[in-house]
Design a protein around this motif. Structure first.
Motif, PDB file in Angstrom:
ATOM      1  N   ALA A  20     -27.639  81.015 -31.937  1.00 20.81           N
ATOM      2  CA  ALA A  20     -26.939  80.233 -30.992  1.00 20.81           C
ATOM      3  C   ALA A  20     -25.555  80.873 -30.424  1.00 20.81           C
ATOM      4  CB  ALA A  20     -26.555  78.828 -31.663  1.00 20.81           C
ATOM      5  N   VAL A  21     -24.785  81.409 -31.303  1.00 25.69           N
ATOM      6  CA  VAL A  21     -23.478  81.857 -30.811  1.00 25.69           C
ATOM      7  C   VAL A  21     -23.676  83.396 -30.230  1.00 25.69           C
ATOM      8  CG1 VAL A  21     -22.100  80.723 -32.535  1.00 25.69           C
ATOM      9  CG2 VAL A  21     -22.975  83.052 -32.990  1.00 25.69           C
ATOM     10  N   GLN A  22     -25.014  84.072 -30.393  1.00 27.85           N
ATOM     11  CA  GLN A  22     -25.182  85.332 -29.499  1.00 27.85           C
ATOM     12  C   GLN A  22     -26.023  85.007 -28.357  1.00 27.85           C
ATOM     13  OE1 GLN A  22     -26.807  88.352 -32.153  1.00 27.85           O
ATOM     14  NE2 GLN A  22     -25.076  88.410 -33.573  1.00 27.85           N
ATOM     15  N   SER A  23     -26.382  83.683 -28.148  1.00 30.86           N
ATOM     16  CA  SER A  23     -27.246  83.429 -26.963  1.00 30.86           C
ATOM     17  C   SER A  23     -26.428  83.627 -25.689  1.00 30.86           C
ATOM     18  CB  SER A  23     -27.677  82.100 -26.932  1.00 30.86           C
ATOM     19  OG  SER A  23     -26.729  81.155 -26.965  1.00 30.86           O
ATOM     20  N   GLU A  24     -27.463  83.814 -24.946  1.00 35.33           N
ATOM     21  CA  GLU A  24     -26.843  84.112 -23.459  1.00 35.33           C
ATOM     22  C   GLU A  24     -25.818  82.982 -22.860  1.00 35.33           C
ATOM     23  OE1 GLU A  24     -28.640  85.177 -18.784  1.00 35.33           O
ATOM     24  OE2 GLU A  24     -29.944  85.351 -20.499  1.00 35.33           O
ATOM     25  N   GLU A  25     -26.711  81.651 -23.140  1.00 34.49           N
ATOM     26  CA  GLU A  25     -25.745  80.625 -22.776  1.00 34.49           C
ATOM     27  C   GLU A  25     -24.226  80.622 -23.463  1.00 34.49           C
ATOM     28  OE1 GLU A  25     -26.383  75.569 -22.780  1.00 34.49           O
ATOM     29  OE2 GLU A  25     -27.947  76.852 -23.672  1.00 34.49           O
ATOM     30  N   PHE A  26     -24.351  80.781 -24.707  1.00 32.06           N
ATOM     31  CA  PHE A  26     -23.003  80.730 -25.283  1.00 32.06           C
ATOM     32  C   PHE A  26     -22.160  81.960 -24.853  1.00 32.06           C
ATOM     33  CE2 PHE A  26     -19.868  81.396 -28.597  1.00 32.06           C
ATOM     34  CZ  PHE A  26     -19.193  80.416 -28.549  1.00 32.06           C
ATOM     35  N   CYS A  27     -22.955  83.178 -24.748  1.00 29.31           N
ATOM     36  CA  CYS A  27     -21.958  84.315 -24.369  1.00 29.31           C
ATOM     37  C   CYS A  27     -21.366  84.076 -22.790  1.00 29.31           C
ATOM     38  CB  CYS A  27     -22.845  85.651 -24.239  1.00 29.31           C
ATOM     39  SG  CYS A  27     -23.178  86.210 -25.866  1.00 29.31           S
ATOM     40  N   THR A  28     -22.145  83.420 -22.001  1.00 29.03           N
ATOM     41  CA  THR A  28     -21.524  82.780 -20.666  1.00 29.03           C
ATOM     42  C   THR A  28     -20.518  81.972 -20.731  1.00 29.03           C
ATOM     43  OG1 THR A  28     -23.780  83.258 -19.549  1.00 29.03           O
ATOM     44  CG2 THR A  28     -22.150  81.750 -18.388  1.00 29.03           C
ATOM     45  N   TRP A  29     -20.536  81.027 -21.650  1.00 30.25           N
ATOM     46  CA  TRP A  29     -19.418  80.132 -21.880  1.00 30.25           C
ATOM     47  C   TRP A  29     -18.141  80.814 -22.405  1.00 30.25           C
ATOM     48  CZ3 TRP A  29     -16.434  78.636 -25.970  1.00 30.25           C
ATOM     49  CH2 TRP A  29     -15.658  77.398 -26.007  1.00 30.25           C
ATOM     50  N   LEU A  30     -18.501  81.747 -23.415  1.00 27.52           N
ATOM     51  CA  LEU A  30     -17.242  82.496 -23.783  1.00 27.52           C
ATOM     52  C   LEU A  30     -16.638  83.351 -22.826  1.00 27.52           C
ATOM     53  CD1 LEU A  30     -15.980  82.975 -26.498  1.00 27.52           C
ATOM     54  CD2 LEU A  30     -17.389  84.633 -27.314  1.00 27.52           C
ATOM     55  N   SER A  31     -17.303  83.933 -21.983  1.00 33.84           N
ATOM     56  CA  SER A  31     -16.806  84.844 -20.970  1.00 33.84           C
ATOM     57  C   SER A  31     -15.938  83.939 -20.105  1.00 33.84           C
ATOM     58  CB  SER A  31     -17.906  85.684 -20.256  1.00 33.84           C
ATOM     59  OG  SER A  31     -18.470  86.635 -21.134  1.00 33.84           O
ATOM     60  N   GLU A  32     -16.566  82.745 -19.642  1.00 39.58           N
ATOM     61  CA  GLU A  32     -15.987  82.016 -18.688  1.00 39.58           C
ATOM     62  C   GLU A  32     -14.370  81.477 -19.587  1.00 39.58           C
ATOM     63  OE1 GLU A  32     -18.724  79.275 -17.585  1.00 39.58           O
ATOM     64  OE2 GLU A  32     -19.706  80.590 -16.103  1.00 39.58           O
TER      65      GLU A  32
END
Length: 270
Positions: free
Chosen positions: A86-98
């Protein structure tokens, strides 16, 4: 694969702008502490199934630290792999980048991706800045995520995450390692951090789940190894030993890196 809202509290994901503001305004480095980061049942499963200290293969014990760590998720309860995914997923990485403003964040599948830290009574990690590169992957380390998993932690145990100013004169912020609190912080020269010696009962330990995030190496990057930084109240002897040890370590790794050696963590016994 489960949707990340099965693992990460949807309330956290929906407050990206608030956490972004707190992250960017924080001192002494960009950081944010988020309570109830995981869904409560997920955090409790991690706590209840956290592997025993003795089974974690990397023991880091020196004048500057005393803790254990590991990253072999196949050895543990499946909930650990689910959280990692979950924390390495593309969705979370996008959230974290933003949320952080650092574009293109992603993690890795090695010891510098996700794993576990644990410290028994007497554990400590002196204040330090992190290495800013994954040498095997050739990536720039930018963001740390620490999720604390200490359900019955008491203030008298100590172990707060300490964030110091870059001159190592003052501890500006302390964050207790309470259960299901996540700390996200920017890793650069302005982020000295560590924790003081803990005092816990025999059955207790300081537990955390870590994930490190990277971008491709780009403009502004200069390689920097991890470095311990003595607190102002430490003895002169310890300050001298730390400075000598860190100078030798950094110069040795710099030479090995020049020679093309990519595996620079010699305490990794996995």
């Amino acid at each position: 694969m489960q949707p990340i809202t099965y693992i990460i509290n949807p309330e956290v994901l929906s407050h990206k702008e608030k956490f972004s503001r707190l992250f960017k305004e924080a001192q002494p480095c960009k950081h944010v502490a988020i309570e109830n980061f995981l869904n409560p049942e997920v955090a409790d499963q991690l706590f209840e199934n956290f592997p025993p200290f003795e089974t974690l293969n990397v023991k880091r014990k020196s004048i500057n630290e005393d803790k254990a760590e590991d990253y072999h998720f196949e050895r543990w309860h499946p909930i650990f792999s689910q959280v990692r995914d979950a924390v390495q997923s593309e969705e979370f990485c996008t959230w974290l980048s933003e949320m952080t403003g650092v574009e293109g964040l992603r993690s890795t599948d090695d010891s510098l991706g996700s794993g576990l830290h644990q410290g028994k009574n007497g554990s400590f990690v002196d204040v330090h800045v992190d290495v800013n590169m994954n040498p095997e992957k050739g990536l720039w380390r930018r963001i740390n995520l620490l999720i604390y998993l200490n359900k019955y932690w008491k203030p008298e145990y100590g172990g707060d995450l300490e964030l110091w100013d870059v001159d190592m004169k003052n501890c500006i912020k302390k964050i207790p390692p309470y259960h299901n609190v996540a700390v996200i912080f920017y890793t650069d020269d302005n982020s000295p951090h560590g924790y003081s010696r803990i005092h816990v009962p025999e059955h207790e330990s300081r537990k955390s789940f870590y994930t490190y995030y990277y971008t491709p190496i780009g403009e502004g990057f200069t390689y920097r190894d991890s470095k311990f930084l003595p607190r102002p109240d430490e003895s002169l002897g310890k300050k001298l030993i730390t400075n000598v040890k860190e100078t030798i370590k950094i110069n040795t790794k710099r030479a090995l890196k020049f020679l093309g050696v990519k595996k620079l963590d010699f305490q990794d016994k996995n």
